[in-house]
Every structure is written in structure tokens, then in C-alpha cells.
Design a protein around this motif. Sequence first.
Motif, PDB file in Angstrom:
ATOM      1  N   ALA A  65       0.834  -1.204   0.000  1.00 36.90           N
ATOM      2  CA  ALA A  65       0.000   0.000   0.000  1.00 36.90           C
ATOM      3  C   ALA A  65       0.871   1.258   0.000  1.00 36.90           C
ATOM      4  O   ALA A  65       0.596   2.210  -0.749  1.00 36.90           O
ATOM      5  CB  ALA A  65      -0.939   0.000   1.201  1.00 36.90           C
ATOM      6  N   GLU A  68       2.224   1.846  -3.439  1.00 34.16           N
ATOM      7  CA  GLU A  68       1.204   2.355  -4.364  1.00 34.16           C
ATOM      8  C   GLU A  68       0.859   3.813  -4.067  1.00 34.16           C
ATOM      9  O   GLU A  68       0.611   4.594  -4.984  1.00 34.16           O
ATOM     10  CB  GLU A  68      -0.038   1.476  -4.328  1.00 34.16           C
ATOM     11  N   ALA A  75      -6.060   3.797  -5.607  1.00 32.01           N
ATOM     12  CA  ALA A  75      -7.042   2.701  -5.694  1.00 32.01           C
ATOM     13  C   ALA A  75      -6.378   1.361  -5.363  1.00 32.01           C
ATOM     14  O   ALA A  75      -6.953   0.540  -4.645  1.00 32.01           O
ATOM     15  CB  ALA A  75      -7.683   2.663  -7.073  1.00 32.01           C
ATOM     16  N   LEU A  76      -5.174   1.156  -5.870  1.00 32.94           N
ATOM     17  CA  LEU A  76      -4.456  -0.076  -5.558  1.00 32.94           C
ATOM     18  C   LEU A  76      -4.068  -0.113  -4.077  1.00 32.94           C
ATOM     19  O   LEU A  76      -4.170  -1.155  -3.429  1.00 32.94           O
ATOM     20  CB  LEU A  76      -3.206  -0.207  -6.426  1.00 32.94           C
ATOM     21  N   ARG A  78      -5.639   1.264  -1.669  1.00 31.09           N
ATOM     22  CA  ARG A  78      -6.866   0.996  -0.914  1.00 31.09           C
ATOM     23  C   ARG A  78      -7.192  -0.498  -0.897  1.00 31.09           C
ATOM     24  O   ARG A  78      -7.613  -1.040   0.119  1.00 31.09           O
ATOM     25  CB  ARG A  78      -8.034   1.803  -1.487  1.00 31.09           C
ATOM     26  N   ASN A  79      -6.968  -1.191  -2.010  1.00 24.79           N
ATOM     27  CA  ASN A  79      -7.210  -2.643  -2.053  1.00 24.79           C
ATOM     28  C   ASN A  79      -6.351  -3.379  -1.033  1.00 24.79           C
ATOM     29  O   ASN A  79      -6.833  -4.258  -0.320  1.00 24.79           O
ATOM     30  CB  ASN A  79      -6.931  -3.194  -3.450  1.00 24.79           C
ATOM     31  N   TYR A  80      -5.066  -3.022  -0.970  1.00 19.99           N
ATOM     32  CA  TYR A  80      -4.176  -3.668  -0.007  1.00 19.99           C
ATOM     33  C   TYR A  80      -4.577  -3.331   1.430  1.00 19.99           C
ATOM     34  O   TYR A  80      -4.564  -4.183   2.301  1.00 19.99           O
ATOM     35  CB  TYR A  80      -2.723  -3.270  -0.258  1.00 19.99           C
ATOM     36  N   ASP A  82      -7.558  -2.448   2.502  1.00 21.41           N
ATOM     37  CA  ASP A  82      -8.819  -3.127   2.833  1.00 21.41           C
ATOM     38  C   ASP A  82      -8.550  -4.547   3.321  1.00 21.41           C
ATOM     39  O   ASP A  82      -9.139  -5.005   4.294  1.00 21.41           O
ATOM     40  CB  ASP A  82      -9.753  -3.190   1.614  1.00 21.41           C
ATOM     41  N   ARG A  83      -7.663  -5.220   2.651  1.00 21.85           N
ATOM     42  CA  ARG A  83      -7.324  -6.593   3.043  1.00 21.85           C
ATOM     43  C   ARG A  83      -6.610  -6.611   4.396  1.00 21.85           C
ATOM     44  O   ARG A  83      -6.878  -7.452   5.242  1.00 21.85           O
ATOM     45  CB  ARG A  83      -6.454  -7.235   1.963  1.00 21.85           C
ATOM     46  N   LEU A 106      -7.078   4.383   5.283  1.00 25.90           N
ATOM     47  CA  LEU A 106      -8.076   4.259   4.219  1.00 25.90           C
ATOM     48  C   LEU A 106      -8.873   5.537   4.074  1.00 25.90           C
ATOM     49  O   LEU A 106      -9.130   6.005   2.960  1.00 25.90           O
ATOM     50  CB  LEU A 106      -9.011   3.081   4.502  1.00 25.90           C
ATOM     51  N   SER A 110      -9.127   8.105   0.775  1.00 25.14           N
ATOM     52  CA  SER A 110     -10.402   8.498   0.189  1.00 25.14           C
ATOM     53  C   SER A 110     -10.556  10.011   0.196  1.00 25.14           C
ATOM     54  O   SER A 110     -11.010  10.599  -0.776  1.00 25.14           O
ATOM     55  CB  SER A 110     -11.562   7.854   0.949  1.00 25.14           C
TER      56      SER A 110
END
Length: 116
Positions: A65, A68, A75-76, A78-80, A82-83, A106, A110
Amino acid sequence: MEIHIQVVGEEQPELIDPLEHLARAYSAQEEYVRAQQYLLQALAIYQEAGRPEDMLLDSVLNSLAEIEIARGHPALARNYLDRSRAIRELTLGQNNPRTIEVAQKLASISTSQMTR
């Protein structure tokens, strides 16, 4: 690292820690592509080992994260994150300070996207 791989094999969980250390060294030098390669290899090892919710995976996800974010890919990132938050909630609980820390990251991603 090559010797270590020859000794334990390419996809063994024992490689995760050395891969993370290499990735951090490359990140510190702002060689994000190389750092990301090592982190993605560590991530693949976790998945192959059937440990997708392992708390040790959390640092790999956070490092990915950070890369990125530095590369301008929120966006990438955020994916990491979130996990990572899901792992922390499962392992530590929703109100744990470390879980809250990821939730704040996060939220800041945003918020920064909205102000652009």
C-alpha cells in the motif's frame, strides 16, 4: 537470497521474511518496482501456503500500500489496506488501535482522492 531459495525452495514460507527485508531496502531507495516484485512474491507464497488471513501478511500488504501511495495509485493502495483491515479485524478486533490505524489510512486516501 538466491542461495536461500536453493536451500528451501522458491515457494516456502521461510522466504517471506527475507523477501520483505529486500523489499524494504529497495523501497528506502525509492526503487518501488523492484520492492513491489519482492512483496508480490511474498504475497503469492502466503496464498500458496493457504494462509490468506495470517497476521504476518499484514506487513506485506501495508508495504504494498505504501508503494502504491508513493507511486500515485490510491485505488491499488486501498485494495491492499482493505485486506489488511480485514486481517486485523479478524485477528485483533475492530476496536484495536492497529485496526483503527489502517481504517484511518483508508479514510485519508479516500479524502485525498476527493480533493483532487
